[in-house]
Every structure is written in C-alpha cells, then in structure tokens.
Design a protein around this motif. Sequence first.
Motif, PDB file in Angstrom:
ATOM      1  N   ARG A  16     -12.473  -6.408 -11.977  1.00  0.00           N
ATOM      2  CA  ARG A  16     -11.158  -6.820 -11.720  1.00  0.00           C
ATOM      3  C   ARG A  16     -11.004  -8.190 -11.733  1.00  0.00           C
ATOM      4  NH1 ARG A  16     -10.040  -1.944 -12.069  1.00  0.00           N
ATOM      5  NH2 ARG A  16     -10.895  -0.545 -10.507  1.00  0.00           N
ATOM      6  N   GLY A  17     -10.400  -8.978 -12.661  1.00  0.00           N
ATOM      7  CA  GLY A  17     -10.442 -10.354 -12.691  1.00  0.00           C
ATOM      8  C   GLY A  17      -9.360 -10.869 -11.694  1.00  0.00           C
TER       9      GLY A  17
ATOM     10  N   ARG B  86      -0.855  -1.995  -0.046  1.00  0.00           N
ATOM     11  CA  ARG B  86      -1.180  -1.109  -1.408  1.00  0.00           C
ATOM     12  C   ARG B  86      -1.709  -1.999  -2.383  1.00  0.00           C
ATOM     13  NH1 ARG B  86       2.243   3.977  -1.172  1.00  0.00           N
ATOM     14  NH2 ARG B  86       3.258   3.694   0.946  1.00  0.00           N
TER      15      ARG B  86
ATOM     16  N   VAL C 273      -4.325   4.566   4.629  1.00  0.00           N
ATOM     17  CA  VAL C 273      -3.816   4.319   6.186  1.00  0.00           C
ATOM     18  C   VAL C 273      -4.475   5.648   6.921  1.00  0.00           C
ATOM     19  CG1 VAL C 273      -1.673   5.973   5.796  1.00  0.00           C
ATOM     20  CG2 VAL C 273      -1.769   4.321   7.756  1.00  0.00           C
ATOM     21  N   SER C 274      -4.732   5.002   8.166  1.00  0.00           N
ATOM     22  CA  SER C 274      -5.807   5.886   8.988  1.00  0.00           C
ATOM     23  C   SER C 274      -4.568   7.035   9.643  1.00  0.00           C
ATOM     24  CB  SER C 274      -6.299   5.144  10.209  1.00  0.00           C
ATOM     25  OG  SER C 274      -5.251   4.993  11.029  1.00  0.00           O
ATOM     26  N   ASP C 275      -4.999   8.281  10.072  1.00  0.00           N
ATOM     27  CA  ASP C 275      -4.178   9.243  10.680  1.00  0.00           C
ATOM     28  C   ASP C 275      -3.606   8.628  12.082  1.00  0.00           C
ATOM     29  OD1 ASP C 275      -5.652  12.030   9.334  1.00  0.00           O
ATOM     30  OD2 ASP C 275      -4.245  10.592   8.694  1.00  0.00           O
TER      31      ASP C 275
ATOM     32  N   ASN D 215      -3.451  -2.715  -5.844  1.00  0.00           N
ATOM     33  CA  ASN D 215      -3.991  -2.063  -7.113  1.00  0.00           C
ATOM     34  C   ASN D 215      -3.802  -0.702  -7.256  1.00  0.00           C
ATOM     35  OD1 ASN D 215      -4.848  -4.608  -7.896  1.00  0.00           O
ATOM     36  ND2 ASN D 215      -6.814  -4.295  -7.258  1.00  0.00           N
ATOM     37  N   SER D 216      -2.937   0.130  -6.426  1.00  0.00           N
ATOM     38  CA  SER D 216      -2.818   1.356  -6.251  1.00  0.00           C
ATOM     39  C   SER D 216      -1.591   1.829  -5.882  1.00  0.00           C
ATOM     40  CB  SER D 216      -4.004   2.096  -5.507  1.00  0.00           C
ATOM     41  OG  SER D 216      -3.798   3.266  -5.218  1.00  0.00           O
ATOM     42  N   LEU D 217      -1.079   3.121  -6.049  1.00  0.00           N
ATOM     43  CA  LEU D 217       0.017   3.605  -5.453  1.00  0.00           C
ATOM     44  C   LEU D 217      -0.052   4.031  -4.138  1.00  0.00           C
ATOM     45  CD1 LEU D 217       1.004   5.951  -8.395  1.00  0.00           C
ATOM     46  CD2 LEU D 217       2.160   3.644  -7.767  1.00  0.00           C
ATOM     47  N   ILE D 218      -1.192   3.957  -3.709  1.00  0.00           N
ATOM     48  CA  ILE D 218      -1.174   4.589  -2.170  1.00  0.00           C
ATOM     49  C   ILE D 218      -2.387   3.781  -1.444  1.00  0.00           C
ATOM     50  CG2 ILE D 218      -0.974   7.298  -2.274  1.00  0.00           C
ATOM     51  CD1 ILE D 218      -3.752   7.619  -3.384  1.00  0.00           C
TER      52      ILE D 218
ATOM     53  N   ALA E 211       3.307   0.798   5.759  1.00  0.00           N
ATOM     54  CA  ALA E 211       2.901   1.228   4.518  1.00  0.00           C
ATOM     55  C   ALA E 211       3.374   2.571   4.464  1.00  0.00           C
ATOM     56  CB  ALA E 211       1.503   1.023   4.181  1.00  0.00           C
ATOM     57  N   MET E 212       3.192   3.657   5.354  1.00  0.00           N
ATOM     58  CA  MET E 212       3.738   4.849   5.216  1.00  0.00           C
ATOM     59  C   MET E 212       5.027   4.593   5.835  1.00  0.00           C
ATOM     60  SD  MET E 212       1.160   5.998   3.643  1.00  0.00           S
ATOM     61  CE  MET E 212       0.886   7.730   3.601  1.00  0.00           C
TER      62      MET E 212
ATOM     63  N   ARG F  80     -11.287   2.937  -2.854  1.00  0.00           N
ATOM     64  CA  ARG F  80      -9.820   3.306  -3.208  1.00  0.00           C
ATOM     65  C   ARG F  80      -9.352   2.180  -4.470  1.00  0.00           C
ATOM     66  NH1 ARG F  80      -7.158   6.714  -2.929  1.00  0.00           N
ATOM     67  NH2 ARG F  80      -7.204   6.868  -0.623  1.00  0.00           N
TER      68      ARG F  80
END
Lengths: 250, 410
Positions: B15-16, B341, B349-351, B343-346, B400-401, B43
């Motif tokens: 990852r640059g 979030r 997050v903790s439950d 570098n990712s769509l998700i 986030a969610m 992740r």
Amino acid sequence: QGKFTLLRDTRTDGSFLVHHFLSFYLRAGCKVCFVALLQSFSHYNIVAQKLGVSLTAAKERGQLVFLEGLKSCLDLLFGEGEEQSGQPSPLQFISESASNLKALFDFVRTSLTPTGSDSWKGPVLLVDDLSVLLSLGATPVAVLDFIHYCRVAVCSQLKGNIVVLVHSNEDSEDEENELVVNSLCHHSDLILWVEGLATGFCKDVHGQIKIIKRVSLELTAEQDLIQIYQYKIQDKNVTFFARGLSAAVL
Amino acid sequence: AAEMAAAPAAGGAARGRGATSFQRKAAAGSRLAAVAGTRPSVRHGQLLLSSGVPSLDCVLGGGVAVGTLLLIEEDKYGLYSNLLFKYFLAEGVVCGHDLFVASATEHPDNMLKELPAPLLDDTCRNELREEATAVKSEDLQGSMKIAWRYQNLPKMEASPTTSTKFGHYYDVSKTMSPELYQSIKWHSFYLPEELSLQPKMKICNMNSAYARLLQSIQRIIYQEGFDGSDPQKKQKNILRIGIQSLGSILWGDDICSSDTPEDVHSLTKFLYVLRGLLRKSLSACIITVPAHLIQNKAIMERVTNLSDMVVGLESFIGSERETNPLYKDYHGLVHVHQIPRLNSLICDVSDTKDLAFRLKRKLFTIERLHLPPDLSDTVSRTSKQDLAESAKLLSSGCGAMAIGKKHLDF
C-alpha cells in the motif's frame, strides 16, 4: 444522459455507492472527473480493484481525472508558491476570503471538455462529498451555485451525468448542510437515499436504500417512483434484497 | 518511489501512502521490514498501532490505523480523556515511536514526566489471571438445573479479547521511569511559548494558533522524513501526534464559550488539513475535544465527519448515575460514534454497542455494559426511567454501521 443523481446518507455511510458508480462509469467507457475530497487516491484505488477496475490505469489512459482534495489542499498551503503552469488551485477558496468556488468549477469544466483525441462516451462528474465544502468555509449559496454551473456545463452542454454524495440527518443542527441537501433534492433526477434501519444496528442487514425516481420533474402529472430495498455490504459486493427478505431471515 | 507502509496483503501488493502512485510488489522477499509497534490489519492491510488501551483497540477494529485520526470527546472534567491521551503517548514511548505533543494548558515536558508506567509482562499477566480465576470460581458452582439448555453455550466475554503482544497495560499509579522516555525522540508544541516567538500570522483565514500548529506538524513530518521524502532513511518509524483539548478557549477559538462563534470554520479547516498531512505520512494522531462545551452542535457533526474514529467518553462523576446501582461497577460510558472504512467497503465494527469503562486496580478497561436484571417486586418509577434512558443509549450504534431511530418500545 444529462442526469443528476443525488446520493444521500443518513446516520450511515453511503460511500459504497460512490465506489459503485465510479467503477460502473469507468467500465462503461465514460470519461470521469472525480472530485474526491475526503479520502486519498489509494483508498479508492484499492476498493476499485476489488470491484474490478484499476484507477491508475484509467488515469494513465486519460479516462479518469482525479482531484485528490487532501493533497491539493496541502499543496495550496505548504506548496511554497509553486504555480503549476499558472493554473490556480481548484481549492483556492479555502485560502481566499471570497467564498467562491469558481476555480473548482473551472477545473471540472476543463477536465470534462472533450479534446480532439478523446473517444470516450459521455462525461461524468462524481463528487465525494459535497458536505466537506461547507466545512471548509464555502457558503451554502456558493456550493449551490457551483452545482448549478456544473449542471449547465456537464448535463446540458456536454450531455453528461453528475453524481454527488451528501450527508444529511433529520435532527441535524447543521442548517447550512440541510439547506444544501434539500435544495439538491428538489433538483435531482434520481435520489438514492441510504439510511440505517429504524430498529438499530443489525449484522446482516446494514441498512435500507430508498430509490426515488423524480418522474414528477417531467411535468407529466405523475408522482415520484419510490422503491425501497435493504442491503448488506460485503467485501467485494453489495447485495440488495426486498425488505424483510434478508438471507439471514429466510 | 518510496513505499510507505508495508503490509503482507494478499497478492503481495504494497500500500503506497505518499503522493507517489500505487505500486505492486514483485516478490514477497523484497518487503520492507515491519515498523516497530505496528501490525498489519487483516481487513484492509493497513498498519495498525495500539492506542495504549488493548480493549479500546478491539473496539476500534484492531487498533489505530496509520494515517488516521482518533478524536476523543472529552468527559465533563476531562479526567478520563486525559488518561486515554496519556496512554496513547505512553504506548508510543514503549514502542519506540517519535512523539509530537501539543497543548495549550500544560507544557508537554511536564506531561511526559507524568506518563503511566508500563506493566511488565509477568505482573500484568498475573493481574489478569487473578481476574479470570475470580470469575471462574463463581461459574463452577454446579451445572445448571433449570436452564440446562444454556449449559453448553459459550461464556460471555465481558472484555473484548485481545492478545497482549500488541498493546501494553499501564499502571496509572506509577509514572514512567525517565530512562524509558529519554530514549525516544519527541517534539513539543506549547502554545503560550509558540505565540510569544513570532507575531500573529494567518494562513487561509484560520485561527492563528491552529495555523501555527499545522505549520509545526508539517515541518516535523517533512524534516524527519515521515512522509517518505527521504529515501535514504532505512529505518522507518511512526510519528504519534497528540493534541490536547483542541477547540477550547485556550487555543483562541470561541466555539466552546459562545453560542455564535466568530469563526465557525477554523476547527474544521484545521482537521481537514491535518487529515491531509496524516494521510501522506507514517503517523497517527489523537485529539481530545471538549465537545460538551461546544454549543453549536453543527460543528461537532462536521468534526465527526472529518475524523476517522470518534469516541465519546461520558463519566459518571457528579451525575446521578454515580450512585445508581445499575452502574456500580463502572466509571462511565463509552460511545463509539464513528469507525472508518479504510480501503474497503466494510469495516470491522464490533458487535458490542453498549460499552462502559472502568478504572480499577490500576487498569483501565472498556467492557460490554451489563445491566443487572430488574428483580424488584414493585415497579419503581425511578429505576424504570433510568432503564429506559440506558435502553435509548443501547439502541444507538456507531456511525459506520446504520443507526436506528430513537428507542422503539416493543
């Protein structure tokens, strides 16, 4: 062609739609001008690769014009007076007291105006996200003017599309933001409104999306078409399903 | 082009992080040595740092990612947010990172002397083992007779599980020994000193204190090569930036003292430029903000949008909850308002949405909030109201969610 799509999120993160539209338009062969104000280039690049598109390659072949807002702002402030070929920085309004987004609009127009050698299909302007401009000192009127000029240039003159992401909140106290969002809602052809579930956090259903096709704008005395789906975001994909029919429930 | 953060991601891609373009690694063998005190995230391949509190790392999805900003909304008297601030810096000392500490209230040199001492491995493990055995002895009191179907379900994890190799525990009752912090390189920004050095200056209409701070941070990042501008530097290190009580009146900003502040945009502009600086360097930043003093809530909304992680602390000191038996084990609540979030769509997050913290026996932990069952025979009005209040808290999630509407009564 010539459509203005508004992406709106409330109490959740609608950026997955931005990633989708970016890869969608690039795959379709359109010329895209992406004004990315909040995240770095590598962030979008990594997600786009998961969705099957390489942003670096698109940039190299001239299909993608990427304005990395964070980098541009740093160049403006700490650039030690370097002028790149006499062109003012697109984010000039941050340092000037006149809250005038003309430099940003000029940037958009020059990037999307087709040059002789271009063979791309219609131009597309993508903005992520518009609410940041307010945080940087632009007045709501200036932001709306900017969008208006872009619509004239991109949608009417160049027959392209515009997709803009904004954040909003029903009980938000940010009146300037609500003003901009409401105004944009009235002028959009398509609104994708992403919200959290009314019942709170759920691991399997991340939220609901309301798709509003503004048929009423066409003055044929028809009502807007509203469809509601729920969605779940996965690593490389987002699945949509009818309300209550999540895979976890069935 | 210099690579910034090395991560053993799938496909050997690196990852640059700088202004340089993304580069694909040819062979895994040419990977750069990992930076001390970091671990790659499963992740998104970004390097993670520990925040100094292992349970907070869990809540944040593994740790603080390099290039991101952790914003702490201060509790009413600033006690616990100050503690988190110190933990973050102490972790930097223990890992050998460089520090940049900015404050308008106390001189960073004094702050450094008051950092908590790290717990050595064996004493810390003993403490945790004591906790675990105390819990277990209650459980072994016999198999369940009535609820026997629940016998085989996994035991509830009160504290999010962590591996103690990443992140350390600290003893707040002891200060760090000078040998530890004298070995690291640190830079301080004490506002009263800085203001006396040079006359007022303004860049982009920002508050001059913020402008000065940004210049200082940018100078350090550039001079010390944290942005990869010095390819000769083989040994890469992290810069941990800590800014205390940003937005308070001592920084020259009136958003905390006035309903209609003079300049609403200074703080948000500052955060935006800071975000740019963080993203292009090997650094991570913690900022505490006295959010409870900011009258104009629109500012806090914008501040939240411009930060990567936002954690609010609500202490029970002075509130009715201090004596409320529902909360007797805890010292306050933790509200996670935002997780990034990257570098990712998700995101990770903790439950657990209902979190509380406690400072006990020298350890600061963040745990899942357990409300005891309501066993009263009569429905007492006060306790029911309190339960409803806490239930309202429980139904809210992090940004986030998706967050639902206000408390729904089933």
